[in-house]
Design a protein around this motif. Sequence first.
Motif, PDB file in Angstrom:
ATOM      1  N   TRP A 187       0.815  -1.205   0.000  1.00  0.00           N
ATOM      2  CA  TRP A 187       0.000   0.000   0.000  1.00  0.00           C
ATOM      3  C   TRP A 187       0.856   1.265   0.000  1.00  0.00           C
ATOM      4  O   TRP A 187       1.920   1.317   0.636  1.00  0.00           O
ATOM      5  N   GLN A 188       0.365   2.272  -0.687  1.00  0.00           N
ATOM      6  CA  GLN A 188       0.979   3.601  -0.672  1.00  0.00           C
ATOM      7  C   GLN A 188       0.303   4.450   0.415  1.00  0.00           C
ATOM      8  O   GLN A 188      -0.696   4.056   1.007  1.00  0.00           O
ATOM      9  N   GLY A 189       0.857   5.631   0.623  1.00  0.00           N
ATOM     10  CA  GLY A 189       0.308   6.517   1.638  1.00  0.00           C
ATOM     11  C   GLY A 189      -1.169   6.800   1.440  1.00  0.00           C
ATOM     12  O   GLY A 189      -1.952   6.795   2.402  1.00  0.00           O
ATOM     13  N   ARG A 190      -1.588   7.032   0.209  1.00  0.00           N
ATOM     14  CA  ARG A 190      -2.983   7.341  -0.083  1.00  0.00           C
ATOM     15  C   ARG A 190      -3.904   6.188   0.307  1.00  0.00           C
ATOM     16  O   ARG A 190      -5.014   6.411   0.787  1.00  0.00           O
ATOM     17  N   ASP A 191      -3.445   4.960   0.103  1.00  0.00           N
ATOM     18  CA  ASP A 191      -4.263   3.806   0.467  1.00  0.00           C
ATOM     19  C   ASP A 191      -4.531   3.780   1.970  1.00  0.00           C
ATOM     20  O   ASP A 191      -5.663   3.537   2.412  1.00  0.00           O
ATOM     21  N   PHE A 192      -3.485   4.037   2.748  1.00  0.00           N
ATOM     22  CA  PHE A 192      -3.654   4.056   4.199  1.00  0.00           C
ATOM     23  C   PHE A 192      -4.549   5.212   4.642  1.00  0.00           C
ATOM     24  O   PHE A 192      -5.361   5.060   5.562  1.00  0.00           O
ATOM     25  N   LEU A 193      -4.419   6.348   3.994  1.00  0.00           N
ATOM     26  CA  LEU A 193      -5.258   7.488   4.361  1.00  0.00           C
ATOM     27  C   LEU A 193      -6.713   7.205   4.020  1.00  0.00           C
ATOM     28  O   LEU A 193      -7.620   7.520   4.814  1.00  0.00           O
ATOM     29  N   ASP A 194      -6.964   6.601   2.868  1.00  0.00           N
ATOM     30  CA  ASP A 194      -8.337   6.240   2.504  1.00  0.00           C
ATOM     31  C   ASP A 194      -8.929   5.255   3.507  1.00  0.00           C
ATOM     32  O   ASP A 194     -10.103   5.364   3.886  1.00  0.00           O
ATOM     33  N   PHE A 195      -8.129   4.285   3.929  1.00  0.00           N
ATOM     34  CA  PHE A 195      -8.629   3.310   4.892  1.00  0.00           C
ATOM     35  C   PHE A 195      -8.905   3.975   6.242  1.00  0.00           C
ATOM     36  O   PHE A 195      -9.912   3.670   6.898  1.00  0.00           O
ATOM     37  N   HIS A 196      -8.042   4.874   6.629  1.00  0.00           N
ATOM     38  CA  HIS A 196      -8.275   5.625   7.871  1.00  0.00           C
ATOM     39  C   HIS A 196      -9.582   6.410   7.803  1.00  0.00           C
ATOM     40  O   HIS A 196     -10.410   6.340   8.725  1.00  0.00           O
ATOM     41  N   ILE A 197      -9.782   7.141   6.713  1.00  0.00           N
ATOM     42  CA  ILE A 197     -10.988   7.961   6.591  1.00  0.00           C
ATOM     43  C   ILE A 197     -12.236   7.087   6.556  1.00  0.00           C
ATOM     44  O   ILE A 197     -13.245   7.382   7.208  1.00  0.00           O
ATOM     45  N   GLY A 198     -12.173   5.983   5.802  1.00  0.00           N
ATOM     46  CA  GLY A 198     -13.324   5.098   5.710  1.00  0.00           C
ATOM     47  C   GLY A 198     -13.697   4.462   7.031  1.00  0.00           C
ATOM     48  O   GLY A 198     -14.872   4.457   7.429  1.00  0.00           O
ATOM     49  N   THR A 199     -12.702   3.927   7.754  1.00  0.00           N
ATOM     50  CA  THR A 199     -12.997   3.292   9.036  1.00  0.00           C
ATOM     51  C   THR A 199     -13.385   4.323  10.089  1.00  0.00           C
ATOM     52  O   THR A 199     -14.243   4.052  10.943  1.00  0.00           O
ATOM     53  N   LYS A 200     -12.783   5.500  10.043  1.00  0.00           N
ATOM     54  CA  LYS A 200     -13.156   6.550  10.998  1.00  0.00           C
ATOM     55  C   LYS A 200     -14.603   6.974  10.781  1.00  0.00           C
ATOM     56  O   LYS A 200     -15.385   7.107  11.736  1.00  0.00           O
ATOM     57  N   LYS A 201     -14.970   7.190   9.519  1.00  0.00           N
ATOM     58  CA  LYS A 201     -16.349   7.576   9.211  1.00  0.00           C
ATOM     59  C   LYS A 201     -17.322   6.481   9.635  1.00  0.00           C
ATOM     60  O   LYS A 201     -18.407   6.771  10.166  1.00  0.00           O
ATOM     61  N   LEU A 202     -16.938   5.230   9.425  1.00  0.00           N
ATOM     62  CA  LEU A 202     -17.775   4.115   9.860  1.00  0.00           C
ATOM     63  C   LEU A 202     -17.960   4.141  11.371  1.00  0.00           C
ATOM     64  O   LEU A 202     -19.075   3.964  11.888  1.00  0.00           O
ATOM     65  N   GLY A 203     -16.867   4.379  12.096  1.00  0.00           N
ATOM     66  CA  GLY A 203     -16.946   4.431  13.547  1.00  0.00           C
ATOM     67  C   GLY A 203     -17.755   5.598  14.069  1.00  0.00           C
ATOM     68  O   GLY A 203     -18.369   5.516  15.135  1.00  0.00           O
ATOM     69  N   GLN A 204     -17.779   6.694  13.323  1.00  0.00           N
ATOM     70  CA  GLN A 204     -18.540   7.875  13.742  1.00  0.00           C
ATOM     71  C   GLN A 204     -20.030   7.743  13.459  1.00  0.00           C
ATOM     72  O   GLN A 204     -20.839   8.424  14.093  1.00  0.00           O
ATOM     73  N   THR A 205     -20.377   6.885  12.504  1.00  0.00           N
ATOM     74  CA  THR A 205     -21.773   6.833  12.062  1.00  0.00           C
ATOM     75  C   THR A 205     -22.463   5.517  12.408  1.00  0.00           C
ATOM     76  O   THR A 205     -23.427   5.500  13.174  1.00  0.00           O
ATOM     77  N   LEU A 206     -21.977   4.396  11.880  1.00  0.00           N
ATOM     78  CA  LEU A 206     -22.652   3.111  12.053  1.00  0.00           C
ATOM     79  C   LEU A 206     -22.057   2.262  13.180  1.00  0.00           C
ATOM     80  O   LEU A 206     -22.793   1.556  13.866  1.00  0.00           O
ATOM     81  N   CYS A 207     -20.771   2.327  13.352  1.00  0.00           N
ATOM     82  CA  CYS A 207     -20.096   1.491  14.347  1.00  0.00           C
ATOM     83  C   CYS A 207     -19.772   2.316  15.593  1.00  0.00           C
ATOM     84  O   CYS A 207     -18.659   2.305  16.101  1.00  0.00           O
ATOM     85  N   ARG A 208     -20.785   3.003  16.098  1.00  0.00           N
ATOM     86  CA  ARG A 208     -20.584   3.880  17.238  1.00  0.00           C
ATOM     87  C   ARG A 208     -20.400   3.075  18.524  1.00  0.00           C
ATOM     88  O   ARG A 208     -20.858   1.943  18.641  1.00  0.00           O
ATOM     89  N   PHE A 209     -19.746   3.718  19.486  1.00  0.00           N
ATOM     90  CA  PHE A 209     -19.466   3.048  20.754  1.00  0.00           C
ATOM     91  C   PHE A 209     -20.753   2.659  21.478  1.00  0.00           C
ATOM     92  O   PHE A 209     -20.871   1.554  22.001  1.00  0.00           O
ATOM     93  N   ASP A 210     -21.727   3.566  21.468  1.00  0.00           N
ATOM     94  CA  ASP A 210     -22.913   3.370  22.296  1.00  0.00           C
ATOM     95  C   ASP A 210     -24.109   2.807  21.539  1.00  0.00           C
ATOM     96  O   ASP A 210     -25.053   2.316  22.160  1.00  0.00           O
ATOM     97  N   ALA A 211     -24.092   2.884  20.214  1.00  0.00           N
ATOM     98  CA  ALA A 211     -25.276   2.467  19.452  1.00  0.00           C
ATOM     99  C   ALA A 211     -24.863   2.013  18.055  1.00  0.00           C
ATOM    100  O   ALA A 211     -25.050   2.723  17.075  1.00  0.00           O
ATOM    101  N   ALA A 212     -24.331   0.813  17.972  1.00  0.00           N
ATOM    102  CA  ALA A 212     -23.879   0.298  16.678  1.00  0.00           C
ATOM    103  C   ALA A 212     -25.072  -0.089  15.806  1.00  0.00           C
ATOM    104  O   ALA A 212     -26.002  -0.750  16.267  1.00  0.00           O
TER     105      ALA A 212
END
Length: 228
Positions: A187-212
Amino acid sequence: MQSGFGFCGHDDIQRWQRALEPIRASAGPLPRRSPIGALVKSMISGRTRDAVSLAAYDRLVAAFATPARVLAAGPGEVLRCIGAVTHAEDKARYVTRALGRIVAERRGFDLGFLGDLPLDDALAWLERLPGVGRKVAAATLNASTLDRPVLIVDSHVLRVLQRTGFVRRGAEGRAASEAVTRAMPEWQGRDFLDFHIGTKKLGQTLCRFDAADCAHCPLRTDCRARSD
């Protein structure tokens, strides 16, 4: 190939990256700041909503324009700009101390040399600075114009990696970052950044701590913590 911490590996990360593409696209582009800009932005972002930390960073740039002026202003004036972020007093102090250390050692604020160091050495150099841990160091290297291949792991990304089983429950962000970075050597830097943004957005919206919201999660078939 396993992560060394959990039960998943390279092929899982590749599959999750593809599944997260729509969520990543909805987040829009991320601006590439200079390494020093990415460092300061990440230092004030911890445990703070993105909109709040971005507004604080923008106020800091508008008020002082350059790292040298931020350093000269001192922690009290920095605090006036970033007061809305979590632990603002500590962050104001850390930012000015880190900038002071950098200019003392490098005689300036150009961190471009970090692009030429081995990745582990670049991370270690940054982590010597006051208030800088692995998340901030990785963000400085990956989310800046340096574009280095290392995963940024915040609390949202870590939660997703734990629930999917890539890292075990209780794993720290540093371990998760190292595990994913090791698992994806091509993976290049962009690949890791895309994965970070995607998983972060998932954690903020659907995979939330209190209400997954497992029913709508694109990773639900691989998730070991899903509720059916």
